[in-house]
Design an enzyme around this catalytic site. Sequence first.
Site, short mmCIF file in Angstrom:
data_model
loop_
_atom_site.label_atom_id
_atom_site.label_comp_id
_atom_site.label_asym_id
_atom_site.label_seq_id
_atom_site.Cartn_x
_atom_site.Cartn_y
_atom_site.Cartn_z
N SER A 87 39.90 40.39 35.39
CA SER A 87 41.11 41.19 35.13
C SER A 87 42.33 40.28 35.12
O SER A 87 42.50 39.46 36.03
CB SER A 87 41.31 42.22 36.26
N ASP B 214 46.07 41.10 44.48
CA ASP B 214 45.12 41.56 43.45
C ASP B 214 45.29 43.05 43.13
O ASP B 214 44.31 43.77 42.96
CB ASP B 214 43.68 41.32 43.93
#
Length: 203
Positions: free
Chosen positions: A135, A144
């Site tokens: 990602s 994150d």
Amino acid sequence: PSIVTLISGRGSNFEAIVKTAQKEGWPVKFAGVIANYSAAKGLDFARSQGIPSFAIEHREHATRESFDAALIQKIDELGADLVVLAGFMRILTPGFIRHFEGRLINIHPALLPAFPGLHTHERALEAGVTEHGASVHFVTEGVDEGPIICQASVPVLPDDDADSLAARVLAAEHQIYPRAVKWFLDGRLRIEGNQVQVQPPES
Ligand code: GRF
């Protein structure tokens, strides 16, 4: 526009971005690469490309704030329209993130929100998922968890171990990170809440 890249190791994502930019002739300046230790292999690649490369050793700083202040000073000195974290293994302070918010991106080797944090491939195998991936996201204060720009999914194969899965994910990273950077440089990314809208290319 100028890009400053932060790395901690081999810098394969950084290399993929630079090589894509060269191949596609992006109107971009790689103003510098900063590693958090001087032995990072990615610095050798940067030097081979004539990209200014620097090591700011986190070990030489007593606090995260001091390390991050040194990073901010160097990045601002170099001039960055975009700060790219590419295999950068340090947690950045809220002050750093606020300073660059909206022009600070990262790649995480998992299909966020699944598996934030470390050892993502071992954890994916442990969890028995059949799909894993990478990602690219804007960096916000939570680790994150910023708005996701793009993702790539790869299959988890029955005989995978962490290394074979990591290699498959890394190959996918090298495909999507350059695309995400180019979308940013083309001004096509709009952050709306925790979502990113990718605008159509300039017609
Ligand atoms: C890799 O595990 C990658 O998945 C993650 O950081 C690590 C090193 O990447 N983004 P790189 O080769 O230094 O770009």
